[in-house]
Design a protein around this motif. Sequence first.
Motif, PDB file in Angstrom:
ATOM      1  N   THR A  17       0.844  -1.199   0.000  1.00  0.00           N
ATOM      2  CA  THR A  17       0.000   0.000   0.000  1.00  0.00           C
ATOM      3  C   THR A  17       0.878   1.246   0.000  1.00  0.00           C
ATOM      4  OG1 THR A  17      -0.113   0.302   2.403  1.00  0.00           O
ATOM      5  CG2 THR A  17      -1.702  -1.227   1.427  1.00  0.00           C
ATOM      6  N   THR A  18       0.336   2.327  -0.530  1.00  0.00           N
ATOM      7  CA  THR A  18       1.080   3.595  -0.515  1.00  0.00           C
ATOM      8  C   THR A  18       1.181   4.142   0.903  1.00  0.00           C
ATOM      9  OG1 THR A  18      -0.974   4.784  -1.021  1.00  0.00           O
ATOM     10  CG2 THR A  18       0.449   4.211  -2.886  1.00  0.00           C
ATOM     11  N   SER A  33       1.939   8.223  -3.881  1.00  0.00           N
ATOM     12  CA  SER A  33       0.977   7.951  -4.954  1.00  0.00           C
ATOM     13  C   SER A  33       1.350   8.702  -6.230  1.00  0.00           C
ATOM     14  CB  SER A  33      -0.438   8.347  -4.508  1.00  0.00           C
ATOM     15  OG  SER A  33      -0.841   7.571  -3.400  1.00  0.00           O
ATOM     16  N   ARG A  37       2.373   7.001  -9.939  1.00  0.00           N
ATOM     17  CA  ARG A  37       1.673   7.345 -11.181  1.00  0.00           C
ATOM     18  C   ARG A  37       2.639   7.919 -12.206  1.00  0.00           C
ATOM     19  NH1 ARG A  37      -2.419   9.022  -7.524  1.00  0.00           N
ATOM     20  NH2 ARG A  37      -1.721  11.197  -7.660  1.00  0.00           N
ATOM     21  N   PHE A  48       0.682  -1.440 -11.316  1.00  0.00           N
ATOM     22  CA  PHE A  48      -0.167  -1.926 -10.227  1.00  0.00           C
ATOM     23  C   PHE A  48      -1.620  -1.868 -10.643  1.00  0.00           C
ATOM     24  CE2 PHE A  48       3.607  -0.078  -8.243  1.00  0.00           C
ATOM     25  CZ  PHE A  48       4.035  -1.123  -7.429  1.00  0.00           C
ATOM     26  N   GLU A  49      -2.398  -2.792 -10.086  1.00  0.00           N
ATOM     27  CA  GLU A  49      -3.844  -2.731 -10.153  1.00  0.00           C
ATOM     28  C   GLU A  49      -4.355  -2.319  -8.778  1.00  0.00           C
ATOM     29  OE1 GLU A  49      -5.453  -6.435 -11.421  1.00  0.00           O
ATOM     30  OE2 GLU A  49      -4.317  -6.474 -13.313  1.00  0.00           O
ATOM     31  N   ARG A  50      -5.296  -1.360  -8.748  1.00  0.00           N
ATOM     32  CA  ARG A  50      -5.817  -0.859  -7.475  1.00  0.00           C
ATOM     33  C   ARG A  50      -7.027  -1.704  -7.065  1.00  0.00           C
ATOM     34  NH1 ARG A  50      -2.075   1.933 -10.520  1.00  0.00           N
ATOM     35  NH2 ARG A  50      -1.282   3.745  -9.367  1.00  0.00           N
ATOM     36  N   ARG A  51      -6.883  -2.434  -5.945  1.00  0.00           N
ATOM     37  CA  ARG A  51      -7.967  -3.296  -5.478  1.00  0.00           C
ATOM     38  C   ARG A  51      -8.181  -3.090  -3.981  1.00  0.00           C
ATOM     39  NH1 ARG A  51      -6.253  -9.202  -7.970  1.00  0.00           N
ATOM     40  NH2 ARG A  51      -6.090  -8.581 -10.187  1.00  0.00           N
ATOM     41  N   GLY A  53      -8.057  -0.676  -1.877  1.00  0.00           N
ATOM     42  CA  GLY A  53      -7.059   0.068  -1.124  1.00  0.00           C
ATOM     43  C   GLY A  53      -5.657  -0.496  -1.200  1.00  0.00           C
ATOM     44  N   ARG A  54      -5.495  -1.611  -1.903  1.00  0.00           N
ATOM     45  CA  ARG A  54      -4.168  -2.199  -2.042  1.00  0.00           C
ATOM     46  C   ARG A  54      -3.706  -2.086  -3.486  1.00  0.00           C
ATOM     47  NH1 ARG A  54      -2.292  -4.586   2.302  1.00  0.00           N
ATOM     48  NH2 ARG A  54      -0.596  -5.534   1.083  1.00  0.00           N
ATOM     49  N   LEU A  55      -2.382  -2.139  -3.662  1.00  0.00           N
ATOM     50  CA  LEU A  55      -1.778  -2.101  -4.989  1.00  0.00           C
ATOM     51  C   LEU A  55      -1.284  -3.505  -5.312  1.00  0.00           C
ATOM     52  CD1 LEU A  55       0.242   1.239  -4.827  1.00  0.00           C
ATOM     53  CD2 LEU A  55      -2.027   0.846  -5.790  1.00  0.00           C
TER      54      LEU A  55
END
Length: 308
Positions: A17-18, A33, A37, A48-51, A53-55
């Motif tokens: 996570t960020t 973050s 990006r 990364f895929e954002r799911r 709240g996790r990367l």
Amino acid sequence: MNLRQIEVFRAVMNTGTTTEAARLLHVSQPGISRLVRHLEVQLDVALFERRSGRLVPTAEARELHIEIEKVYRGVLHVRDVAAHLRYGTHSTLRVLSSANTALELVPRSMAMLINQYPTARVLFESLPTREFVKLLVSEEADVAISSAPLDHPSLEVEEIGRWLLLCALPTDNALVTQKKPKLAKALAGRLVAYSAEAPQSAVINHWLQSHNVTRNVAAEVRSGLAACAVAATGVAVAFVDDLSARAHKADGLVFASIEDAPSFPIYLVKNRHRPLPRLGEAFSEIVREQLKQLQSTAVPKAGFSLLQ
């Protein structure tokens, strides 16, 4: 990718996570973050895929991570080397010593140095002083602690203290019990002599000549400690440096101070064209201090003086 991007990417990969990456790197979460990006835009690859709240790293991110770990280990190694350079522990210190300074002075100084720099390594050799010049000039040694002067244009020779001449007598020698024992009586008996290789040889021989002594030599040795050992057998009297006297542990011997006794220099020697590493500078300061401390205490088994 620059080192900062590598550090942030690695932190996100390791924490997931960020927010945790920001806590790990002691920066703000929005900053992490933005950098992630920006890295994806720069590489034109989704990392990364954002799911929830996790990367979740993509296959491309995992492939990149494998290579980054290799680079990061190299970066950590560079940091370790830089730290070693700062604290003077990046290399082995090579120390030479005369026989008498090798008994207690140099080992005590080495121990202090290693306590201060736990990763330090010291190569220590006790050699005849004639070997010092060759090793220091050829840069096969860093520093020498010598009881004899060395003369070479490439060497810097600094006096750091002095050793004092004492008389080593068997405990049953008649002079030990006399109220006013005379130096002349000790000089007239059988003596322990030094070979030319001993650092004490020239200075003690010169001192004996100044007293017009015709030496009655019983034994010849190469070190002050050996002279003490011979004198303890009762076969002869020895004139020794106080460093050797302090190191002599056996019974059967007493040491007499000498009225108006001469003292002789102890030198720290190094190559003037090769600055000492930080470890060498630290060792030099320790040797000076240890010599003062060593000679601030009385010589064991000493208690009387030979009068002129």
